[in-house]
Design a protein around this motif. Structure first.
Motif, PDB file in Angstrom:
ATOM      1  N   LYS A 179      13.656 -53.186  10.674  1.00  0.00           N
ATOM      2  CA  LYS A 179      13.497 -52.078   9.724  1.00  0.00           C
ATOM      3  C   LYS A 179      12.870 -50.871  10.406  1.00  0.00           C
ATOM      4  O   LYS A 179      11.957 -50.999  11.209  1.00  0.00           O
ATOM      5  CB  LYS A 179      12.628 -52.520   8.547  1.00  0.00           C
ATOM      6  CG  LYS A 179      13.231 -53.658   7.729  1.00  0.00           C
ATOM      7  CD  LYS A 179      12.343 -54.046   6.572  1.00  0.00           C
ATOM      8  CE  LYS A 179      12.967 -55.163   5.743  1.00  0.00           C
ATOM      9  NZ  LYS A 179      12.103 -55.558   4.602  1.00  0.00           N
ATOM     10  N   LEU A 236       4.983 -45.727   3.514  1.00  0.00           N
ATOM     11  CA  LEU A 236       5.412 -45.035   4.732  1.00  0.00           C
ATOM     12  C   LEU A 236       5.033 -45.797   5.999  1.00  0.00           C
ATOM     13  O   LEU A 236       4.650 -45.207   6.997  1.00  0.00           O
ATOM     14  CB  LEU A 236       4.813 -43.623   4.773  1.00  0.00           C
ATOM     15  CG  LEU A 236       5.076 -42.752   3.532  1.00  0.00           C
ATOM     16  CD1 LEU A 236       4.499 -41.368   3.739  1.00  0.00           C
ATOM     17  CD2 LEU A 236       6.548 -42.685   3.208  1.00  0.00           C
ATOM     18  N   GLN A 247      11.803 -46.480   9.754  1.00  0.00           N
ATOM     19  CA  GLN A 247      11.615 -45.336   8.869  1.00  0.00           C
ATOM     20  C   GLN A 247      11.399 -44.082   9.707  1.00  0.00           C
ATOM     21  O   GLN A 247      10.732 -44.138  10.747  1.00  0.00           O
ATOM     22  CB  GLN A 247      10.383 -45.513   7.989  1.00  0.00           C
ATOM     23  CG  GLN A 247      10.503 -46.498   6.847  1.00  0.00           C
ATOM     24  CD  GLN A 247       9.202 -46.541   6.067  1.00  0.00           C
ATOM     25  OE1 GLN A 247       8.242 -47.166   6.499  1.00  0.00           O
ATOM     26  NE2 GLN A 247       9.161 -45.882   4.927  1.00  0.00           N
ATOM     27  N   SER A 248      11.938 -42.968   9.227  1.00  0.00           N
ATOM     28  CA  SER A 248      11.641 -41.667   9.827  1.00  0.00           C
ATOM     29  C   SER A 248      10.691 -40.926   8.890  1.00  0.00           C
ATOM     30  O   SER A 248      10.938 -40.853   7.682  1.00  0.00           O
ATOM     31  CB  SER A 248      12.915 -40.850  10.032  1.00  0.00           C
ATOM     32  OG  SER A 248      13.744 -41.464  11.007  1.00  0.00           O
ATOM     33  N   ILE A 249       9.629 -40.375   9.455  1.00  0.00           N
ATOM     34  CA  ILE A 249       8.566 -39.777   8.646  1.00  0.00           C
ATOM     35  C   ILE A 249       8.122 -38.462   9.279  1.00  0.00           C
ATOM     36  O   ILE A 249       7.938 -38.379  10.496  1.00  0.00           O
ATOM     37  CB  ILE A 249       7.355 -40.735   8.548  1.00  0.00           C
ATOM     38  CG1 ILE A 249       7.790 -42.042   7.877  1.00  0.00           C
ATOM     39  CG2 ILE A 249       6.195 -40.092   7.787  1.00  0.00           C
ATOM     40  CD1 ILE A 249       6.769 -43.162   7.980  1.00  0.00           C
ATOM     41  N   GLN A 264       8.969 -48.502  13.370  1.00  0.00           N
ATOM     42  CA  GLN A 264       9.889 -49.633  13.396  1.00  0.00           C
ATOM     43  C   GLN A 264       9.113 -50.941  13.411  1.00  0.00           C
ATOM     44  O   GLN A 264       8.177 -51.123  14.186  1.00  0.00           O
ATOM     45  CB  GLN A 264      10.795 -49.577  14.628  1.00  0.00           C
ATOM     46  CG  GLN A 264      11.829 -50.702  14.673  1.00  0.00           C
ATOM     47  CD  GLN A 264      12.802 -50.554  15.831  1.00  0.00           C
ATOM     48  OE1 GLN A 264      12.774 -49.564  16.551  1.00  0.00           O
ATOM     49  NE2 GLN A 264      13.661 -51.541  16.023  1.00  0.00           N
ATOM     50  N   THR A 277       9.165 -42.055  14.210  1.00  0.00           N
ATOM     51  CA  THR A 277       9.861 -43.237  13.709  1.00  0.00           C
ATOM     52  C   THR A 277       8.914 -44.426  13.734  1.00  0.00           C
ATOM     53  O   THR A 277       8.234 -44.667  14.734  1.00  0.00           O
ATOM     54  CB  THR A 277      11.107 -43.546  14.558  1.00  0.00           C
ATOM     55  OG1 THR A 277      12.006 -42.430  14.494  1.00  0.00           O
ATOM     56  CG2 THR A 277      11.826 -44.790  14.036  1.00  0.00           C
ATOM     57  N   SER A 289       8.380 -39.216   3.713  1.00  0.00           N
ATOM     58  CA  SER A 289       9.466 -40.073   4.179  1.00  0.00           C
ATOM     59  C   SER A 289      10.769 -39.297   4.201  1.00  0.00           C
ATOM     60  O   SER A 289      11.079 -38.538   3.276  1.00  0.00           O
ATOM     61  CB  SER A 289       9.598 -41.303   3.270  1.00  0.00           C
ATOM     62  OG  SER A 289       9.908 -40.914   1.949  1.00  0.00           O
ATOM     63  N   ASP A 297      13.750 -40.955   4.922  1.00  0.00           N
ATOM     64  CA  ASP A 297      14.807 -41.921   4.611  1.00  0.00           C
ATOM     65  C   ASP A 297      14.523 -42.517   3.230  1.00  0.00           C
ATOM     66  O   ASP A 297      13.375 -42.787   2.880  1.00  0.00           O
ATOM     67  CB  ASP A 297      14.848 -43.061   5.633  1.00  0.00           C
ATOM     68  CG  ASP A 297      14.969 -42.555   7.060  1.00  0.00           C
ATOM     69  OD1 ASP A 297      15.710 -41.588   7.275  1.00  0.00           O
ATOM     70  OD2 ASP A 297      14.307 -43.131   7.944  1.00  0.00           O
TER      71      ASP A 297
END
Length: 324
Positions: A49, A102, A51-53, A45, A43, A70, A72
């Motif tokens: 905001k 990403l 994102q999970s990658i 952050q 993750t 990605s 999400d």
């Protein structure tokens, strides 16, 4: 994003304060990245905001390669080798060259950057912890002054791979965080696993080696006949890149210079003033990145970097214009 080999410079230029265990851990990290394959989800952050990658990394004597996907939103992909970076944008939108896809990926290159910057940071081991179900050792990388950010790293105690990192203000507030939620280390990584699985717009950047720019070369090759002098930089910051370009839409000249201590970096942009164009004057902030703009001798000058606000402001206010 690939880990890099730990440079010998980390031992030749020791930090102001580093315990023996911390230096040994850095050395082991340098060895691990050359030998370990892994497949995991992390993750990223920044502010509110996140994102999970998914990242798949294969180490090889012929060079490292990794793929990021990605999980999400739009299913963007990024494939990186030692020579190139390829991004795929399935949503069909216009490709933005300056955009960090990403979230910039997992900050695996922290190791190589840290090896150049150790004189300006204290490095110490911290507490034992657990990241993604694995035992990890904390590594604290704190700046020696208030002009750069610090890091907290968590290194896997078994494989010595980086499992998590936090970018910190001087007060200890977290600006940016990368953390694995799951990871499998070792085993074979097939070619098909590293092949892009999406179809869409694709762009590839080729990696080029850069060297510090000599002052006389900058003046000789600059599109500006005048000399712009940066009178103040934090200790250890040196000029590492310079380029000049012409804006097609306005037919205006823009010069960019990049200064770095090896770990942190600041870009300086010098642009001929256009009264019809709005430009940043004063401070601006986006996540961990700060910017500051002023007008000097009919030119817009802007500094941008992942450093504290006072750093970009002090640098830009020190820039002087002087004809030779």
């Amino acid at each position: 994003m690939r880990f890099s080999v730990l440079c010998l410079a980390i031992f030749l230029s020791p930090p102001l304060w580093a315990d023996d265990e911390a230096m040994q851990l850095l050395s082991l990290m340098g060895t691990a990245v050359k030998e370990k394959n892994y497949d995991g989800i992390f993750t990223y952050q920044s502010g509110t905001k996140a994102q999970s990658i998914r990242i798949v990394h294969r180490a090889s004597p012929k060079g490292n390669i990794e793929k990021l996907l990605s999980l999400d939103g739009a299913a963007r992909e990024l494939v990186k080798t030692d020579e190139s970076i390829t991004c795929i944008f399935p949503e069909g939108k216009q490709i933005q060259i300056d955009k960090r896809p990403l979230g910039g990926g997992f900050p695996s290159d922290l190791l190589s950057r840290l090896s150049l910057a150790v004189p300006y940071y204290s490095i110490q081991t911290g507490r034992q912890d657990r990241i993604a179900g694995r035992a990890a050792r904390q590594l604290k990388v704190m700046p020696v002054d208030a002009y750069r950010y610090g890091y907290e790293l968590w290194v896997d105690e078994e494989s010595h791979l980086l499992l998590a990192s936090q970018l910190l203000t001087q007060k200890g507030d977290v600006l940016e965080r990368f953390t694995f939620s799951s990871i499998t280390i070792g085993g074979e990584i097939s070619e098909s696993t590293l092949t892009p699985s999406r179809v869409g717009q694709q762009v590839t950047w080729e990696r080029k080696q850069t060297e510090p720019v000599k002052r006389e070369d900058i003046h000789q090759n600059s599109v500006f006949p005048e000399l712009w002098r940066v009178a103040w930089l934090p200790a250890g910051f040196k000029l590492v890149a310079e380029q000049s370009r012409r804006r097609v839409d306005k037919d205006l000249l823009v010069e960019q210079r990049v200064y770095s201590d090896g770990l942190s970096a600041v870009s300086v942009f010098i642009e001929q003033r256009d009264k019809t164009q709005q430009h940043l004057e004063g401070a601006s902030k986006m996540g961990a990145v700060n910017a500051f703009g002023i007008v000097v001798d009919n030119h817009f000058i802007t500094t941008v970097g992942q450093v504290p606000e006072q750093t970009v402001e002090k640098i830009v206010r020190s820039i002087e214009f002087a004809k030779e």
